[in-house]
Scaffold this motif. Structure first.
Motif, PDB file in Angstrom:
ATOM      1  N   ILE A   1      27.348  61.069 -33.187  1.00  0.00           N
ATOM      2  CA  ILE A   1      27.882  61.963 -32.160  1.00  0.00           C
ATOM      3  C   ILE A   1      28.900  62.877 -32.829  1.00  0.00           C
ATOM      4  N   LEU A   2      28.681  64.179 -32.697  1.00  0.00           N
ATOM      5  CA  LEU A   2      29.476  65.174 -33.417  1.00  0.00           C
ATOM      6  C   LEU A   2      30.486  65.820 -32.488  1.00  0.00           C
ATOM      7  N   GLY A   3      31.764  65.726 -32.857  1.00  0.00           N
ATOM      8  CA  GLY A   3      32.827  66.323 -32.058  1.00  0.00           C
ATOM      9  C   GLY A   3      33.105  67.765 -32.439  1.00  0.00           C
ATOM     10  N   MET A   4      33.828  68.484 -31.580  1.00  0.00           N
ATOM     11  CA  MET A   4      34.137  69.887 -31.805  1.00  0.00           C
ATOM     12  C   MET A   4      35.011  70.097 -33.039  1.00  0.00           C
ATOM     13  N   HIS A   5      35.790  69.101 -33.386  1.00  0.00           N
ATOM     14  CA  HIS A   5      36.733  69.234 -34.502  1.00  0.00           C
ATOM     15  C   HIS A   5      36.019  69.308 -35.852  1.00  0.00           C
ATOM     16  N   ALA A   6      34.791  68.827 -35.922  1.00  0.00           N
ATOM     17  CA  ALA A   6      34.038  68.820 -37.184  1.00  0.00           C
ATOM     18  C   ALA A   6      33.245  70.120 -37.323  1.00  0.00           C
ATOM     19  N   ASP A   7      33.309  70.768 -38.498  1.00  0.00           N
ATOM     20  CA  ASP A   7      32.578  72.022 -38.670  1.00  0.00           C
ATOM     21  C   ASP A   7      31.187  71.763 -39.234  1.00  0.00           C
ATOM     22  N   GLU A   8      30.405  72.817 -39.352  1.00  0.00           N
ATOM     23  CA  GLU A   8      29.009  72.676 -39.751  1.00  0.00           C
ATOM     24  C   GLU A   8      28.838  72.243 -41.206  1.00  0.00           C
ATOM     25  N   HIS A   9      29.915  72.344 -42.001  1.00  0.00           N
ATOM     26  CA  HIS A   9      29.837  71.941 -43.404  1.00  0.00           C
ATOM     27  C   HIS A   9      30.373  70.518 -43.622  1.00  0.00           C
ATOM     28  N   ASN A  10      30.672  69.813 -42.560  1.00  0.00           N
ATOM     29  CA  ASN A  10      31.232  68.471 -42.671  1.00  0.00           C
ATOM     30  C   ASN A  10      30.317  67.583 -43.526  1.00  0.00           C
ATOM     31  N   PRO A  11      30.866  66.912 -44.547  1.00  0.00           N
ATOM     32  CA  PRO A  11      30.017  66.118 -45.453  1.00  0.00           C
ATOM     33  C   PRO A  11      29.296  64.957 -44.769  1.00  0.00           C
ATOM     34  N   GLU A  12      29.901  64.356 -43.762  1.00  0.00           N
ATOM     35  CA  GLU A  12      29.223  63.283 -43.035  1.00  0.00           C
ATOM     36  C   GLU A  12      28.056  63.841 -42.226  1.00  0.00           C
ATOM     37  N   LEU A  13      28.249  65.011 -41.640  1.00  0.00           N
ATOM     38  CA  LEU A  13      27.166  65.663 -40.900  1.00  0.00           C
ATOM     39  C   LEU A  13      26.003  65.993 -41.838  1.00  0.00           C
ATOM     40  N   GLN A  14      26.312  66.519 -43.018  1.00  0.00           N
ATOM     41  CA  GLN A  14      25.261  66.856 -43.977  1.00  0.00           C
ATOM     42  C   GLN A  14      24.474  65.614 -44.398  1.00  0.00           C
ATOM     43  N   LYS A  15      25.178  64.496 -44.587  1.00  0.00           N
ATOM     44  CA  LYS A  15      24.517  63.245 -44.976  1.00  0.00           C
ATOM     45  C   LYS A  15      23.610  62.740 -43.834  1.00  0.00           C
ATOM     46  N   ALA A  16      24.084  62.856 -42.597  1.00  0.00           N
ATOM     47  CA  ALA A  16      23.275  62.422 -41.454  1.00  0.00           C
ATOM     48  C   ALA A  16      21.997  63.252 -41.354  1.00  0.00           C
ATOM     49  N   LYS A  17      22.108  64.550 -41.617  1.00  0.00           N
ATOM     50  CA  LYS A  17      20.921  65.412 -41.599  1.00  0.00           C
ATOM     51  C   LYS A  17      19.931  65.005 -42.690  1.00  0.00           C
ATOM     52  N   GLU A  18      20.447  64.707 -43.893  1.00  0.00           N
ATOM     53  CA  GLU A  18      19.585  64.295 -45.012  1.00  0.00           C
ATOM     54  C   GLU A  18      18.802  63.034 -44.673  1.00  0.00           C
ATOM     55  N   LEU A  19      19.459  62.100 -43.966  1.00  0.00           N
ATOM     56  CA  LEU A  19      18.823  60.824 -43.619  1.00  0.00           C
ATOM     57  C   LEU A  19      17.958  60.924 -42.361  1.00  0.00           C
ATOM     58  N   GLY A  20      17.990  62.065 -41.698  1.00  0.00           N
ATOM     59  CA  GLY A  20      17.179  62.232 -40.487  1.00  0.00           C
ATOM     60  C   GLY A  20      17.680  61.451 -39.295  1.00  0.00           C
ATOM     61  N   ILE A  21      18.978  61.161 -39.266  1.00  0.00           N
ATOM     62  CA  ILE A  21      19.565  60.434 -38.141  1.00  0.00           C
ATOM     63  C   ILE A  21      19.701  61.371 -36.944  1.00  0.00           C
ATOM     64  N   LYS A  22      19.461  60.866 -35.743  1.00  0.00           N
ATOM     65  CA  LYS A  22      19.585  61.653 -34.533  1.00  0.00           C
ATOM     66  C   LYS A  22      21.042  62.063 -34.341  1.00  0.00           C
ATOM     67  N   ILE A  23      21.292  63.369 -34.193  1.00  0.00           N
ATOM     68  CA  ILE A  23      22.648  63.895 -34.046  1.00  0.00           C
ATOM     69  C   ILE A  23      22.785  64.518 -32.659  1.00  0.00           C
ATOM     70  N   TYR A  24      23.797  64.051 -31.927  1.00  0.00           N
ATOM     71  CA  TYR A  24      24.070  64.575 -30.591  1.00  0.00           C
ATOM     72  C   TYR A  24      25.427  65.275 -30.586  1.00  0.00           C
ATOM     73  N   SER A  25      25.550  66.361 -29.825  1.00  0.00           N
ATOM     74  CA  SER A  25      26.873  66.803 -29.401  1.00  0.00           C
ATOM     75  C   SER A  25      27.329  65.853 -28.300  1.00  0.00           C
ATOM     76  N   PHE A  26      28.609  65.904 -27.984  1.00  0.00           N
ATOM     77  CA  PHE A  26      29.137  65.023 -26.944  1.00  0.00           C
ATOM     78  C   PHE A  26      28.389  65.180 -25.619  1.00  0.00           C
ATOM     79  N   PRO A  27      28.225  66.425 -25.098  1.00  0.00           N
ATOM     80  CA  PRO A  27      27.541  66.553 -23.797  1.00  0.00           C
ATOM     81  C   PRO A  27      26.073  66.144 -23.851  1.00  0.00           C
ATOM     82  N   GLU A  28      25.409  66.358 -24.978  1.00  0.00           N
ATOM     83  CA  GLU A  28      24.011  65.941 -25.089  1.00  0.00           C
ATOM     84  C   GLU A  28      23.892  64.425 -24.966  1.00  0.00           C
TER      85      GLU A  28
END
Length: 456
Positions: A67-94
């Motif tokens: 679950i990705l919060g507003m405080h994290a930007d699109e270059h966040n290293p944890e976000l990039q790793k989650a994308k590489e692993l194909g993990i389902k990523i939600y925004s808070f409202p989603e």
């Protein structure tokens, strides 16, 4: 599920993390900054990260959801790793929608009034013993958290925010909820507070209406011209539409009575905005099966959502209120509400303006004549918050004085001077309204009220 929060320290994010952990999910999270009260809440729940920062090693393929919060930007290293692993990523409202997809979802939207209407609905449902989930943007009296998700509940009340869902999802949060019942309290564009154009801002609310489920219901404020125009541009979709208007009311000895049939219902709150909000809340509750008598019995002891014409203190016939000021029109309407409620009392209004906004001449012009109904007008600009030291203070005071154009007008630029003003002002025969879009720089409003009221 195993769930990881990127930016767990956010006000809503940490509430959701705690709620999911209480349901038995495995919850972890990261953030590069966590402040109170999130820090204490996470520590008490055993969810506080061991160290601050972003750690891609935390993102492993056994995580079900990120679950990705507003405080994290699109270059966040944890976000990039989650994308590489194909993990389902939600925004808070989603994610909130996914958890409430089988529930009846009520979404309250609007530039102003949505917190109050949401809190009114929640107050009534709680008093009637109804079970429901909720999501709100401010701490409300009678509710310990900003969010509750319970798999056993079949109803969810959501305060719908029109701002971005996340750094990688530039759609409005309220477009993610797909309401069964939606309400729009009013639409007003403020170019100082909104990063998108006026047309795009209004378009968001049209798009919101189009997310209502087939045969769902739109409830809207018929008194608001902008809202009516938004609604008229969506007449091609097949939903129920139900407009509401400001109800009839009277004021007697400082108490507002709302007229319901042959009855006059006494209220703890006042002001046309609040009365309009009651009409909206009633219409929602009526669609949820609440009877008219039940609603108006329950709403009588509703006090206020936080900082919306909120009572602070009274003494010797003088009353102090605080309010949230985000536009010149809101400043005018709140002053009018207090003067209408207490016609035999003079009024001192203090508005705290953002220091940086106040050095923008275009911003100041927006407030022209906005405090004219107040007997005594004070603008507080805390210039100590401005880093640049070459501010022409005399010029700032002159421009504010010219714009507000009030016969009894003061500009105060230091917190100590504001305290001195309140302490020396003779409050006999005066009420005080303190308005701010900030947090009073940490000052306790009760201490302000005490300084004002004790110099009788």
């Amino acid at each position: 599920m195993r769930i990881h929060f990127i930016a767990i320290g956010g006000s809503i994010m940490h509430n959701l993390a705690i709620n999911l952990a209480e349901q038995g999910h495995q919850v972890s999270g990261s953030d590069d900054q966590i402040v109170e009260p999130s820090k204490s809440h996470l520590q008490d729940a055993g969810l506080m990260p061991k160290e601050l920062g972003w750690f891609p090693d935390k993102i492993t393929d056994d995580i079900d959801v990120v679950i990705l919060g507003m405080h994290a930007d699109e270059h966040n290293p944890e976000l990039q790793k989650a994308k590489e692993l194909g993990i389902k990523i939600y925004s808070f409202p989603e994610f909130v929608y996914e958890q409430s997809a089988e529930k009846t979802r009520v979404v309250i939207a609007g530039t102003y009034g949505k917190t109050t209407i949401t809190s009114m609905i929640m107050h009534v449902l709680k008093k009637l013993g109804r079970n429901f989930d909720y999501l709100v943007g401010a701490q409300l009296e009678g509710f310990d958290q900003l969010l509750q998700l319970n798999p056993e509940n079949n109803l969810m009340i959501i305060e719908g925010d029109e701002y971005y869902a996340s750094a990688v999802n530039k759609q409005s949060k309220f477009l993610k909820y797909k309401p069964n019942i939606a309400l729009i309290s009013g639409v007003e564009w403020d170019h100082f507070k909104t990063v998108i154009s006026e047309d795009d801002y209004f378009k968001q609310f049209e798009d919101f209406i189009r997310t209502i489920v087939p045969k769902g219901t739109l409830i809207y404020n018929k008194d608001d011209k902008n809202t009516r125009e938004v609604v008229e541009r969506t007449m091609d979709i097949k939903i129920n539409r139900h407009g509401y208007k400001l109800p009839e009311y009277t004021i007697n000895k400082g108490v507002t009575y709302i007229h319901v049939g042959e009855e006059n219902i006494p209220l703890k709150i006042f002001g046309k905005h609040n009365l309009s909000n009651i009409a909206g809340a009633f219409t929602v509750c009526e669609w949820l099966g609440v009877k008219r008598d039940e609603f108006y019995h329950a709403i009588q002891d509703f006090k206020s959502s936080i900082r919306y014409l909120e009572f602070v203190a009274s003494q010797n016939g003088s009353v102090v209120y605080q309010d949230f000021a985000h536009t010149p029109s809101k400043l005018r309407s709140s002053i009018h509400a207090v003067k209408e409620q207490f016609p035999n009392q003079a009024l001192v209004t203090v508005i705290e303006l953002n220091a940086y906004d106040s050095i923008d001449s275009e911003f100041i012009t927006e407030y022209a004549n906005s405090m004219n109904e107040s007997d005594f007008a004070v603008v507080f600009v805390n210039t100590s918050l401005i880093k640049e030291k070459n501010i022409a203070l005399d010029n700032l005071i002159w421009r504010l004085t010219e714009a507000f154009n009030h016969p009894s007008f003061h500009v105060i630029t230091q917190m100590t001077d504001l305290e001195d003003f309140l302490e020396t002002f003779k409050s006999n025969g005066y009420n005080l309204l303190f308005m701010s879009s900030n947090n009073y720089n940490g000052v306790n409003m009760s201490s302000f009220a005490d300084k004002f009221l004790r110099n009788f």
